[in-house]
Write an enzyme that holds these catalytic residues in place. Structure first.
Site, mmCIF file in Angstrom:
data_model
loop_
_atom_site.group_PDB
_atom_site.id
_atom_site.type_symbol
_atom_site.label_atom_id
_atom_site.label_comp_id
_atom_site.label_asym_id
_atom_site.label_seq_id
_atom_site.Cartn_x
_atom_site.Cartn_y
_atom_site.Cartn_z
ATOM 1 C CB THR A 111 -0.910 0.008 1.254
ATOM 2 O OG1 THR A 111 -1.714 -1.163 1.230
ATOM 3 C CG2 THR A 111 -1.800 1.243 1.282
ATOM 4 C CB CYS A 112 3.749 2.288 2.079
ATOM 5 S SG CYS A 112 4.874 3.670 2.234
ATOM 6 C CE1 TYR B 253 9.941 -0.341 -1.565
ATOM 7 C CE2 TYR B 253 9.389 -2.311 -0.323
ATOM 8 C CZ TYR B 253 9.531 -0.932 -0.392
ATOM 9 O OH TYR B 253 9.274 -0.170 0.715
ATOM 10 N N GLY C 266 -13.574 11.141 8.261
ATOM 11 C CA GLY C 266 -12.889 12.172 9.042
ATOM 12 C C GLY C 266 -11.559 11.688 9.574
ATOM 13 C CE1 TYR D 251 -2.233 9.558 10.503
ATOM 14 C CE2 TYR D 251 -4.126 8.466 11.475
ATOM 15 C CZ TYR D 251 -2.819 8.901 11.560
ATOM 16 O OH TYR D 251 -2.096 8.667 12.701
ATOM 17 C CB ILE D 252 -7.427 8.357 3.813
ATOM 18 C CG1 ILE D 252 -6.334 7.345 4.203
ATOM 19 C CG2 ILE D 252 -7.653 8.371 2.309
ATOM 20 C CD1 ILE D 252 -6.599 5.916 3.761
ATOM 21 C CD GLU E 250 -2.696 12.056 4.657
ATOM 22 O OE1 GLU E 250 -1.800 12.124 5.502
ATOM 23 O OE2 GLU E 250 -2.849 11.056 3.938
ATOM 24 N NE ARG F 224 -18.709 7.312 11.983
ATOM 25 C CZ ARG F 224 -18.672 5.998 12.060
ATOM 26 N NH1 ARG F 224 -19.666 5.271 11.595
ATOM 27 N NH2 ARG F 224 -17.633 5.387 12.587
ATOM 28 N NE ARG G 42 -14.246 8.346 16.591
ATOM 29 C CZ ARG G 42 -13.849 7.121 16.924
ATOM 30 N NH1 ARG G 42 -13.456 6.847 18.148
ATOM 31 N NH2 ARG G 42 -13.873 6.152 16.020
ATOM 32 C CG ASP H 41 -1.877 -1.345 7.453
ATOM 33 O OD1 ASP H 41 -1.081 -0.957 8.334
ATOM 34 O OD2 ASP H 41 -2.211 -0.646 6.479
ATOM 35 C CG HIS I 236 15.482 33.862 15.728
ATOM 36 N ND1 HIS I 236 14.149 33.869 16.076
ATOM 37 C CD2 HIS I 236 15.764 35.092 15.238
ATOM 38 C CE1 HIS I 236 13.648 35.068 15.814
ATOM 39 N NE2 HIS I 236 14.594 35.822 15.304
ATOM 40 C CD GLU J 236 12.767 31.057 17.143
ATOM 41 O OE1 GLU J 236 13.677 31.299 17.939
ATOM 42 O OE2 GLU J 236 12.529 31.772 16.136
HETATM 43 P P1 NDP Z 1 -9.435 6.131 9.763
HETATM 44 O O1 NDP Z 1 -9.783 4.927 10.549
HETATM 45 O O2 NDP Z 1 -8.339 7.020 10.192
HETATM 46 O O3 NDP Z 1 -10.740 7.036 9.614
HETATM 47 C C1 NDP Z 1 -11.957 6.530 9.145
HETATM 48 C C2 NDP Z 1 -12.956 7.643 9.171
HETATM 49 O O4 NDP Z 1 -14.158 7.214 8.560
HETATM 50 C C3 NDP Z 1 -13.309 8.086 10.582
HETATM 51 O O5 NDP Z 1 -13.480 9.467 10.575
HETATM 52 C C4 NDP Z 1 -14.631 7.362 10.836
HETATM 53 O O6 NDP Z 1 -15.459 8.038 11.728
HETATM 54 C C5 NDP Z 1 -15.243 7.391 9.454
HETATM 55 N N1 NDP Z 1 -16.184 6.290 9.243
HETATM 56 C C6 NDP Z 1 -16.012 4.986 9.517
HETATM 57 N N2 NDP Z 1 -17.097 4.280 9.165
HETATM 58 C C7 NDP Z 1 -17.975 5.163 8.656
HETATM 59 C C8 NDP Z 1 -19.286 5.044 8.135
HETATM 60 N N3 NDP Z 1 -19.904 3.872 8.066
HETATM 61 N N4 NDP Z 1 -19.906 6.175 7.707
HETATM 62 C C9 NDP Z 1 -19.281 7.362 7.795
HETATM 63 N N5 NDP Z 1 -18.053 7.530 8.279
HETATM 64 C C10 NDP Z 1 -17.393 6.444 8.704
HETATM 65 O O7 NDP Z 1 -9.252 5.585 8.300
HETATM 66 P P2 NDP Z 1 -8.543 6.146 7.018
HETATM 67 O O8 NDP Z 1 -9.258 5.430 5.931
HETATM 68 O O9 NDP Z 1 -8.489 7.620 6.969
HETATM 69 O O10 NDP Z 1 -7.048 5.631 7.183
HETATM 70 C C11 NDP Z 1 -6.775 4.253 7.482
HETATM 71 C C12 NDP Z 1 -5.471 4.130 8.260
HETATM 72 O O11 NDP Z 1 -4.401 4.378 7.376
HETATM 73 C C13 NDP Z 1 -5.303 5.143 9.369
HETATM 74 O O12 NDP Z 1 -5.792 4.661 10.584
HETATM 75 C C14 NDP Z 1 -3.834 5.371 9.438
HETATM 76 O O13 NDP Z 1 -3.287 4.503 10.389
HETATM 77 C C15 NDP Z 1 -3.344 4.994 8.063
HETATM 78 N N6 NDP Z 1 -2.928 6.199 7.323
HETATM 79 C C16 NDP Z 1 -1.892 6.946 7.784
HETATM 80 C C17 NDP Z 1 -1.496 8.075 7.107
HETATM 81 C C18 NDP Z 1 -0.377 8.895 7.617
HETATM 82 O O14 NDP Z 1 0.391 8.434 8.443
HETATM 83 N N7 NDP Z 1 -0.253 10.150 7.180
HETATM 84 C C19 NDP Z 1 -2.150 8.503 5.875
HETATM 85 C C20 NDP Z 1 -3.238 7.660 5.501
HETATM 86 C C21 NDP Z 1 -3.597 6.555 6.194
HETATM 87 P P3 NDP Z 1 -15.357 7.912 13.319
HETATM 88 O O15 NDP Z 1 -14.146 8.720 13.713
HETATM 89 O O16 NDP Z 1 -16.610 8.510 13.786
HETATM 90 O O17 NDP Z 1 -15.211 6.475 13.631
#
Ligand code: NDP
Length: 460
Positions: free
Chosen positions: A42-43, A99, A175, A177-178, A181, A198, A204, A302, A435, A440
């Site tokens: 994935t990365c 790789y 809401g 990371y992805i 971004e 939601r 969160r 993962d 500075h 800082e």
């Molecule tokens: P996350 O688990 O971070 O976020 C999922 C989001 O979707 C939450 O806001 C969640 O809400 C919401 N959600 C879940 N189910 C539903 C639903 N049925 N309806 C509506 N909203 C929903 O997942 P991501 O997909 O953003 O990323 C996956 C993982 O990948 C991350 O946990 C992270 O570890 C990794 N990642 C890291 C990055 C980095 O280091 N920069 C970049 C991208 C990914 P709620 O909060 O209410 O549960």
């Protein structure tokens, strides 16, 4: 005749699997890696690397604007999505090659195809069956989209990297990371963006000040954030997508992207037949050494749903190689793992959030600063930076550090070393600042925040 074809058979050539394979081979093990899709996982292919390239691309929009404050006259910039995606694909192809070369040089056999576990020491890939003394599952995760009418009309991050053209308008759902971004990427590149979450406030689990600051900054940039909202149904309408919301309103866009989490991709491995236990979401249950409920089968990254970050998967994979093949039982350390969100502006975090710290220690000392970065005195941009330190009262150790602003990842990486080493606030204070820099600020914060009002409502 050796009893097994391999000492170690790795399923998945992503960050964790490749590290474990290389290090194990270096310790003299005979190793194979099976991969069904792309080397690097994935990365490299649909995660950190292409994402960061798109973030760089998106940032130019503001860079061109900011340049005029410094005396530059820039012709109206034009952006071509096709050129960006072609350049990104070329770089990813190069990394796939790197790789492959790394694994070849380490003497690891790369087997193309989908692996299934047919016994505790047996793996099938296509027509062939292999035996191995140890098996490491490092098969990663996959985006999930909730089931509702029209959910299949939405894309996920997997497809976002390969769109034929930049959508004029995008709704990003989620809401995490992805979601933040990609909201920033699409907005920077010129799409009209709404982000739907939601709950009352996105991200969160992050520090409240981080969440609030980012929401304000994204709104100021023109991203339409809709909280306490969700999509009920998606339909095609006049060549666009029409989303019906839970509050009865509708919104239309060219593309709707779901970033509602990722699930371990363990469904088709055959784990149940051989006694490898999984959690409800498919995550493989492992102990502190990444060993599954079957003693010769390990899992990292993962697919174990611990901390789903590339550097964590790499450490976990390395630790498995040390444990099995170097007579050096090693537990990967999951404490104080720093992370960054490449939103715009970006986030960097390490240690506890203020809420977590208060839950653990009771009252804590909080130092906070929000300021306009020096660059924007001339660029005229209204964007602010937020920095925050959380200090344990008795030990005076800095137990949390959070930032929203340019280069947050670069700054927090260094701070993470201090926090991991147990640095105290007075050691931060004794450190000379560089500075002029934003960083800082972390060694010059002197005024504690007042204790919060107990009645203050806090979004969760
Ligand atoms: P996350 O688990 O971070 O976020 C999922 C989001 O979707 C939450 O806001 C969640 O809400 C919401 N959600 C879940 N189910 C539903 C639903 N049925 N309806 C509506 N909203 C929903 O997942 P991501 O997909 O953003 O990323 C996956 C993982 O990948 C991350 O946990 C992270 O570890 C990794 N990642 C890291 C990055 C980095 O280091 N920069 C970049 C991208 C990914 P709620 O909060 O209410 O549960």
């Amino acid at each position: 005749m050796p009893k097994f074809d391999y000492d170690l058979f790795v399923i998945g050539a992503g960050s964790g699997g490749v590290r474990a394979a290389r290090i194990s081979a270096g310790h003299g093990a005979k190793v194979a890696v099976a991969e069904e899709r792309y080397l690097g996982g994935t990365c490299v292919n649909v995660g950190c690397v292409p994402k960061k390239l798109l973030v760089y691309a998106a940032h130019y929009a503001e860079d061109f604007e900011d340049a005029s404050g410094f005396g530059w006259t820039v012709a109206k910039p034009e952006f071509d999505w096709g050129s960006l995606i072609a350049a990104k694909d070329k770089e990813i192809k190069r990394l796939n090659g790197v790789y492959k070369k790394m694994l070849d040089n380490a003497g690891v056999d790369v087997i193309e195809g989908t692996a299934h576990l047919t016994g505790t020491n047996q793996i099938s890939v296509g027509e062939r069956t292999y035996s191995a003394k140890f098996i490491l599952i490092a098969c990663g995760g996959w985006p999930t989209v909730p089931e509702f009418p029209g959910h299949d009309l939405a894309i996920t991050s997997n497809e976002a990297f390969f769109l034929n053209q930049l959508p004029e308008s995008v709704i990003v759902v989620g809401g995490g990371y992805i979601a933040v971004e990609f909201a920033g990427i699409f907005h920077g590149l010129g799409s009209r963006v709404s982000q739907i979450y939601r709950g009352p406030l996105f991200l969160r689990g992050f520090d409240q000040d981080v969440r609030k600051t980012l929401a304000e900054e994204m709104t100021n940039k023109g991203i339409d954030l809709k909280f306490n909202q969700n999509i009920e149904r998606i339909e095609h309408q006049n060549g666009r997508l029409e989303a019906r919301m839970t509050d009865g309103t509708s919104a239309s866009a060219d593309t709707i992207m779901y970033a509602t989490g990722r699930r371990p991709k363990t469904g088709n491995l055959g784990l149940q037949n051989i006694g490898v236990q999984t959690r409800e979401n498919g995550a493989i249950v492992v102990d502190a050494y990444s060993r599954s409920t079957v003693k010769n089968i390990y899992a990292v990254g993962d697919c174990t749903d611990r901390i789903n970050l590339t550097p964590v998967a790499i450490k976990e994979g390395h630790a498995v190689a040390e444990t099995i093949f170097n007579d050096n039982p090693t537990r990967p350390d999951h404490i104080d793992v720093p992370s960054a969100v490449f939103s715009q502006p970006s986030i960097g975090s390490v240690g506890l959030t203020e809420d977590q710290a208060r839950e653990k220690f009771g009252p804590v000392d909080v130092y906070k600063s929000r300021f306009r970065p020096m660059k924007h005195t001339l660029s005229g941009r209204a964007e602010t930076t937020m920095m925050k330190l959380i200090v344990a009262p008795q030990s005076e150790r800095v137990i949390g550090c959070h930032m929203v602003g340019p280069d947050a990842a670069e700054i927090i990486q260094g701070i993470a070393i201090a926090i991991k080493s147990g640095a105290t606030k007075s050691q931060f204070d004794a450190t000379m600042g560089i500075h002029p820099s934003a960083a800082e600020e972390f060694v010059t914060m002197r005024i504690k925040e007042p204790e919060p009002d107990a009645c203050e409502s806090v979004p969760v």
